[in-house]
Scaffold this motif. Structure first.
Motif, PDB file in Angstrom:
ATOM      1  N   SER A  11      26.371  39.069  37.919  1.00  0.00           N
ATOM      2  CA  SER A  11      26.353  37.670  38.366  1.00  0.00           C
ATOM      3  C   SER A  11      25.331  37.469  39.466  1.00  0.00           C
ATOM      4  O   SER A  11      24.559  36.499  39.447  1.00  0.00           O
ATOM      5  N   TYR A  12      25.312  38.366  40.421  1.00  0.00           N
ATOM      6  CA  TYR A  12      24.337  38.281  41.509  1.00  0.00           C
ATOM      7  C   TYR A  12      22.918  38.376  40.959  1.00  0.00           C
ATOM      8  O   TYR A  12      22.043  37.596  41.330  1.00  0.00           O
ATOM      9  N   GLU A  14      21.814  37.625  38.014  1.00  0.00           N
ATOM     10  CA  GLU A  14      21.471  36.408  37.274  1.00  0.00           C
ATOM     11  C   GLU A  14      21.161  35.257  38.221  1.00  0.00           C
ATOM     12  O   GLU A  14      20.199  34.513  38.022  1.00  0.00           O
ATOM     13  N   LEU A  15      21.975  35.096  39.262  1.00  0.00           N
ATOM     14  CA  LEU A  15      21.749  34.004  40.210  1.00  0.00           C
ATOM     15  C   LEU A  15      20.448  34.169  40.993  1.00  0.00           C
ATOM     16  O   LEU A  15      19.780  33.199  41.317  1.00  0.00           O
ATOM     17  N   VAL A  16      20.089  35.391  41.302  1.00  0.00           N
ATOM     18  CA  VAL A  16      18.897  35.630  42.117  1.00  0.00           C
ATOM     19  C   VAL A  16      17.622  35.648  41.278  1.00  0.00           C
ATOM     20  O   VAL A  16      16.602  35.086  41.677  1.00  0.00           O
ATOM     21  N   VAL A  19      18.060  32.411  37.349  1.00  0.00           N
ATOM     22  CA  VAL A  19      18.303  30.983  37.486  1.00  0.00           C
ATOM     23  C   VAL A  19      17.082  30.334  38.123  1.00  0.00           C
ATOM     24  O   VAL A  19      16.534  30.832  39.106  1.00  0.00           O
ATOM     25  N   TRP A  21      16.046  27.599  40.338  1.00  0.00           N
ATOM     26  CA  TRP A  21      16.595  26.660  41.299  1.00  0.00           C
ATOM     27  C   TRP A  21      15.591  25.529  41.530  1.00  0.00           C
ATOM     28  O   TRP A  21      14.395  25.757  41.560  1.00  0.00           O
TER      29      TRP A  21
END
Length: 62
Positions: A11-12, A14-16, A19, A21
């Motif tokens: 999850s980390y 993928e978010l960093v 994604v 932003w």
């Protein structure tokens, strides 16, 4: 417990890294667009309510 740790790591990651932003300018313009749309919808609902109230008062006088 190993599955939870793996999930958190993925999850980390993928978010960093995956994604995209929005930039500050994109975020600001989107927020302004939502604000204007919300105000416009509120104004339309207010006008409709005002009109229906007067029509109902005309149809059903006190």
């Amino acid at each position: 417990m190993k599955k939870i740790v793996t999930y958190l790591k993925e999850s980390y990651d993928e978010l960093v890294h995956k994604v995209s932003w929005p930039t500050y300018a994109e975020l600001t313009s989107s927020a302004v667009a939502v604000l204007y749309a919300s105000l416009l919808i509120a104004l339309v609902v207010f006008v409709m309510d005002f009109c229906f109230q007067h029509v109902m008062e005309f149809v059903y006088p006190h």
